[in-house]
Enzyme design. Structure first.
Site: not given
Ligand code: DON
Length: 587
Positions: A105, A390, A410, A432, A461-462, A482-483
């Site tokens: 990360r 992502t 991100n 984030d 993070s997710s 997908g956040g």
């Molecule tokens: O680490 C995380 O949770 C975010 N930076 C992820 C962002 C993300 O998955 C966007 N995706 N489509």
């Protein structure tokens, strides 16, 4: 905008006979055909990157070798998310059964500070100085260090660093044909990329834009990859590449210095392990919230017969939304980088605690989000935030080794800025972190103290790269972008597989729902819910919204427990994704 919403009208045969008999669907993602192999498979969001990994398997590499090649190749062919200017998490399952996590990360630079994204009057900044756009939004990239560590410690030893990078270098130097999906993604990001000369020149072809069918070459990125091949991974952190990053940062008002790059460290961690209906779940610990939330949700579901709800989409969506709300409430309250805040992992995963979280569950009444309290009371902490882009890839090798890797810039195309002369697009992972207490981010996630900005800290993070084992043997490798929707996508792929018995292609393609506690809203993909189910959920008090974009992009591989055959399932939501077999099985 994980991917353009590639929702194709679905031949209803699978749904009518399959998991949702009798459900009439308007439009749901079509499945892509499964890819079979007796040896290895790579499933990623771009077929050329999957092929890069498969080539390495054919050269005698193991899953980690292939993952490194795929990771580098995605930085070339999927510039919206594949990266060397970002960071991520890799869950490694060795053929002998041992598991580990490589946390690469991004970290906050030394000059970062709690209020760095606040303007006059304490208002969160937007535009070029913000946590989302431009040079100040980038955290110190971890991808090159992470992939190098993986190769060195868990590679087969048969594939050199230079060999693992070579497919990516060639794709950058010789170019690749732009697909319709890539053209769409680039066009959608034009407003962001157009603000930065180097990004505009490379990704927008100087402003005219790339068209499907054209060959996209990235000579600067090819040269950077060649430097890495020649001088080793440290070149990124201490060599010419580092100097170029630091010089651009200095010139443009960014915060990353040469010292930040030199001081970057990956962290190797023990994965979280949990159980669900006899399967072992191996998943991502903090600084991701994903593994804890996933295990909490599975724990809440385990007491209920999810399989019995297969013909009752409303009851199933209600149960899942309630479970999601509770897990995301805890996520908001307690999670952050464990090197900086105390995350009560054992308490959050205590089965008695998880059971008690559902004491307030009613089968026919939505719990208003405002009334959901964090289960352990108020600790001096709080929530996450993130945005959209992502990518996840999964690899299984012939010996049963596997990699589940999610990495990110991100936002789509990160902060939008490319380091001149390097082809390196930088992340906007600083977004984030919490920019201001209690202020929801662009995507409605509420922020908290546990996730405040501190130099050297990793933003929450997710990302949820996950493996399932059955009787100790590898069964499923999965994950998604997908956040916040990542966690719920993984949850649904897992329960579709275990509770509904879906084969991987169907488990991945089935329309999804999403609830993240705040905002108090149940999002659903077209086709996830019938008109009758929607009416019932509304009557129960749910606030419903059809999702504007598809939810997640799950790249999944299942190992058939009876035959050992590997089945690769790429998400049909993403037009470029593909699973590629090491040795294609002829039909
Ligand atoms: O680490 C995380 O949770 C975010 N930076 C992820 C962002 C993300 O998955 C966007 N995706 N489509």
């Amino acid at each position: 905008m994980t991917t353009p919403p590639v929702l194709r009208i679905f031949a209803l045969s699978f749904l009518l006979s399959g998991p949702f008999p009798g459900v009439i669907l308007a439009a749901v993602p079509a499945t892509t055909p499964a890819v079979f192999a007796r040896d290895g498979i790579v499933a990623s969001s771009h077929g050329l990157a999957s092929e890069a990994g498969a080539q390495i398997l054919r050269q005698g590499g193991n899953a980690v070798d292939a993952a490194v090649a795929t990771g580098f190749a995605l930085a070339v062919v999927l510039p919206s998310a594949g990266n060397i200017g970002g960071g991520g998490f890799m869950v490694v399952h060795q053929a002998d059964g041992r598991d580990t996590v490589i946390d690469y990360r991004e970290t906050a630079p030394a000059a970062a500070s709690r209020g760095m994204y606040l303007g006059t009057g304490g208002k969160v900044l937007s535009g070029p100085d913000s946590s989302t756009v431009g040079w100040r939004a980038a955290g110190v990239p971890g991808t090159v260090a992470g992939l190098a560590f993986a190769l060195e410690h868990y590679g087969s030893g048969k594939i050199t660093w230079a060999q693992a990078i070579e497919p990516a270098r060639r794709l950058a130097a010789e170019g690749f044909v732009v697909s319709g999906t890539t053209e769409h993604r680039l066009r959608r990001a034009a407003a962001l990329l157009g603000q930065f000369e180097e990004s505009k020149r490379i990704y927008l072809k100087g402003g005219s834009g790339w068209r499907a069918g054209e060959t996209f070459r990235q000579p600067e990125l090819a040269a950077t990859l060649e430097r890495l091949q020649r001088a080793g991974w440290r070149e990124f952190y201490e060599g010419e590449t580092a100097r170029r990053i630091a010089a651009a940062m200095h010139r443009e008002g960014g915060t990353i210095t040469l010292a930040d790059l030199k001081n970057y460290r990956i962290a190797e961690r023990a994965p979280l392990r949990g159980a669900y209906r006899g399967y072992t779940v191996v998943t991502m610990p903090p600084p991701s919230s994903g593994g804890i939330a996933l295990l909490q949700m599975l724990g809440m579901l385990e007491a209920r017969d999810v399989g019995a709800l297969r013909n009752d989409p409303a009851a199933r969506a209600h149960l899942f939304a309630e479970v999601m709300t509770r897990a995301f409430r805890d996520r908001a309250e307690y999670l952050g980088d464990p090197a900086f805040v105390q995350v009560p992992v054992a308490q959050l995963l205590d089965p008695a605690y998880i059971r008690a979280r559902m004491n307030s569950f009613s089968p026919n009444r939505a719990t208003p989000s405002a009334s959901v309290e964090p289960g352990l009371g108020r600790l001096p902490v709080s929530p996450p935030r993130e945005s959209l882009q992502t990518t996840h890839f999964s690899v299984v090798d012939a010996a049963g080794g596997a990699v589940s890797n999610t990495y990110t810039l991100n936002g789509a195309f990160g902060c939008g800025a490319t380091v001149p002369g390097t082809g390196i697009l930088l992340n906007n992972e600083m977004d984030d972190f919490m920019s201001a207490p209690g202020v929801p981010n662009l995507f409605g996630l509420i922020q908290g103290e546990s996730n405040a900005i501190t130099p050297g800290k990793r933003p929450l993070s997710s990302m949820t790269p996950t493996l399932l084992l059955r009787s100790g043997k590898l069964f499923l490798v999965t994950g998604s972008p997908g956040g916040p929707t990542i966690i719920n996508t993984v949850l649904q792929v897992v329960t579709n597989t275990i509770d509904l018995g879906m084969p991987p292609c169907a488990a991945v393609a089935a329309p999804r729902i999403h609830h993240q506690w705040m905002p108090d809203r149940l999002d659903y993909e077209p086709g996830a819910l019938t008109p009758a189910a929607l009416a019932q959920l509304r009557a129960e008090g749910h606030i419903l919204a059809v999702s504007a974009d598809s939810i997640g992009d799950s790249e999944t591989i299942e190992v058939d427990p009876a035959t050992g055959v590997r089945l690769g399932a790429s998400d049909p939501r993403n037009g470029d994704s593909a699973a590629v077999a090491q040795t294609p099985v002829s039909h």
